[in-house]
Write an enzyme that holds these catalytic residues in place. Structure first.
Site, PDB file in Angstrom:
ATOM      1  N   ASP A  18      99.976  65.242   9.493  1.00  0.00           N
ATOM      2  CA  ASP A  18     100.284  63.814   9.330  1.00  0.00           C
ATOM      3  C   ASP A  18      98.976  63.025   9.261  1.00  0.00           C
ATOM      4  O   ASP A  18      98.103  63.187  10.130  1.00  0.00           O
ATOM      5  CB  ASP A  18     101.107  63.394  10.566  1.00  0.00           C
ATOM      6  CG  ASP A  18     101.744  62.034  10.429  1.00  0.00           C
ATOM      7  OD1 ASP A  18     101.980  61.589   9.287  1.00  0.00           O
ATOM      8  OD2 ASP A  18     102.043  61.425  11.483  1.00  0.00           O
ATOM      9  N   HIS A  19      98.820  62.199   8.248  1.00  0.00           N
ATOM     10  CA  HIS A  19      97.636  61.336   8.100  1.00  0.00           C
ATOM     11  C   HIS A  19      96.308  62.086   8.153  1.00  0.00           C
ATOM     12  O   HIS A  19      95.380  61.662   8.868  1.00  0.00           O
ATOM     13  CB  HIS A  19      97.635  60.207   9.159  1.00  0.00           C
ATOM     14  CG  HIS A  19      98.756  59.247   8.992  1.00  0.00           C
ATOM     15  ND1 HIS A  19      98.790  58.295   8.002  1.00  0.00           N
ATOM     16  CD2 HIS A  19      99.938  59.129   9.650  1.00  0.00           C
ATOM     17  CE1 HIS A  19      99.927  57.624   8.069  1.00  0.00           C
ATOM     18  NE2 HIS A  19     100.650  58.113   9.054  1.00  0.00           N
TER      19      HIS A  19
ATOM     20  N   ASP B 158     108.145  58.878  14.944  1.00  0.00           N
ATOM     21  CA  ASP B 158     107.371  59.332  16.097  1.00  0.00           C
ATOM     22  C   ASP B 158     107.624  58.422  17.303  1.00  0.00           C
ATOM     23  O   ASP B 158     108.035  58.884  18.380  1.00  0.00           O
ATOM     24  CB  ASP B 158     105.872  59.333  15.739  1.00  0.00           C
ATOM     25  CG  ASP B 158     105.011  59.912  16.842  1.00  0.00           C
ATOM     26  OD1 ASP B 158     105.556  60.396  17.848  1.00  0.00           O
ATOM     27  OD2 ASP B 158     103.768  59.887  16.717  1.00  0.00           O
ATOM     28  N   SER B 159     107.435  57.126  17.116  1.00  0.00           N
ATOM     29  CA  SER B 159     107.504  56.193  18.255  1.00  0.00           C
ATOM     30  C   SER B 159     108.840  56.240  18.989  1.00  0.00           C
ATOM     31  O   SER B 159     108.876  56.134  20.226  1.00  0.00           O
ATOM     32  CB  SER B 159     107.249  54.755  17.781  1.00  0.00           C
ATOM     33  OG  SER B 159     105.980  54.668  17.193  1.00  0.00           O
TER      34      SER B 159
END
Ligand code: G3H
Ligand code: 13P
Ligand code: ZN
Length: 341
Positions: A100-101, A284-285
């Site tokens: 991710d990222h 995610d959060s």
């Protein structure tokens, strides 16, 4: 060239996204950093018969140790197959391990070498030309190993790893054809109003409904449609797609937390997006909030408790319930690989 991920039993996102596009749902991409999170993701996705992308940020890779992570992913595949055997499933759910990222070529290369089947190279904070150059470099390397690559155009507000963006910049539909053809990416993350973290919108960006509850601005479906017209059938990704469950916020604050009023992306808007060319939705959060709420509750109600299994266990259960709900009622990914819950 043979890729390590195939030996581990992972898949890239190609077939997964083709099926999601055809059947109009989105594949969940859930982030994990530890054992309880990966267990909950696998259990929820096996039981609901949903494909899944296990997503790892560079921060998560450092936190969990890159060697251990590779074996956690391998263990997750084995756990899924064992559960499927026990449940008598006649199909296997596809499992992807995704960076991710990713922010550098070297990080993407290192992940591919350690068993990732998909990587994101996020060049969205660079100039357009530099984004194209970096993304193309990663694609050329990844494709030698049949690893799929996600690129990004447009900037999401919020925090992602080391980058904090104050304001979002929507994806410009006029750039997508050029970006996709020059880079060769397999999927494209776009910015249409979602943002990272649990605090997505400043209150002044929102309105209030009759009950006084914050209502966020609607996602820019017009931009999504314009992009779809430019690159029909191409796999689109939505980051920053947590819905920020209000019951988790209330539980955290009831049991000693201090989270400010906040609101996430409404589930009905994610459902609508999942039926379009959006094939992957990143969450995610919400997992962080649900876990924290469960742990705080145990600590407040059983202050003498000090066995980690007694608070991480309930957190894992709460996560599993949440992921199942998302698969069934938000992403529409449940029941796609055999009949499940
Ligand atoms: O987009 C960011 C993800 O939620 C990962 O967050 O960098 O804190 O692991 P992290
Ligand atoms: P949230 O912060 O909305 O969960 O988004 C996660 C994400 O986009 C990971 O890449
Ligand atoms: Zn993201």
């Amino acid at each position: 060239m043979s890729a390590l991920y195939k030996e581990i039993g992972l898949v890239n996102t190609k077939a997964m996204f083709a099926k999601a596009f055809k059947e109009q749902y989105a594949v969940p991409a859930y982030n994990f950093n530890n054992m309880e999170q990966i267990q909950a993701i696998i259990q929820a996705c096996v039981e609901t018969r949903s494909p899944v992308i296990l997503q790892v940020s560079s921060g998560a890779r450092k936190y969990a140790d890159q060697t251990l992570l590779r074996y956690m992913a391998e263990g997750a595949v084995k756990m899924a197959r064992q559960m499927e055997k026990t449940l008598g499933c006649d199909q296997e759910i596809p499992i992807t391990l995704h960076l991710d990222h990713g922010d550098t070529f070297e990080l993407c290369k290192s992940c591919i070498e350690s068993g990732f089947s998909s990587v994101m190279i996020d060049g969205s904070h660079h100039s357009y030309e530099d984004n194209v150059k970096l993304t193309k470099q990663v694609v050329e390397y990844a494709h030698k190993f049949d690893v799929t690559v996600e690129g990004e155009l447009g900037v999401l507000a919020g925090i992602e790893d080391k980058v904090v963006a104050e304001k979002s910049t929507y994806t410009r539909p006029e750039e997508v054809v050029d970006f996709v053809s020059k880079t060769g990416v397999d999927s494209l993350a776009i910015s249409i109003g979602t943002s990272h973290g649990a605090f997505k919108f400043k209150p002044e960006m929102c309105t209030r409904n009759a009950q006084g509850i914050l209502v966020p601005p609607t996602l820019r479906f017009d931009i999504l449609e314009a992009i779809e017209k430019k690159i029909p059938g191409f796999s689109i990704v939505l980051h920053g797609s947590s819905s920020v469950p209000q019951d988790a916020i209330a539980t955290i604050n009831k049991f000693g937390g201090a989270l400010k009023e906040t609101v996430g992306i409404p589930e009905e808007q994610l459902r609508k997006a999942a039926k379009s060319s959006v094939c992957k939705i990143n969450i995610d959060s919400d997992g962080r909030l649900v876990m924290t709420a469960a742990i705080r509750k145990v600590f407040a109600e059983s202050p003498a408790e000090f066995d980690p299994r007694k608070y991480l266990g309930p957190a894992r259960t709460a996560l599993t319930v949440m992921y199942k709900e998302k698969n069934k009622n938000v992403l529409g990914s449940a029941g796609r690989y055999g009949k499940g819950e």
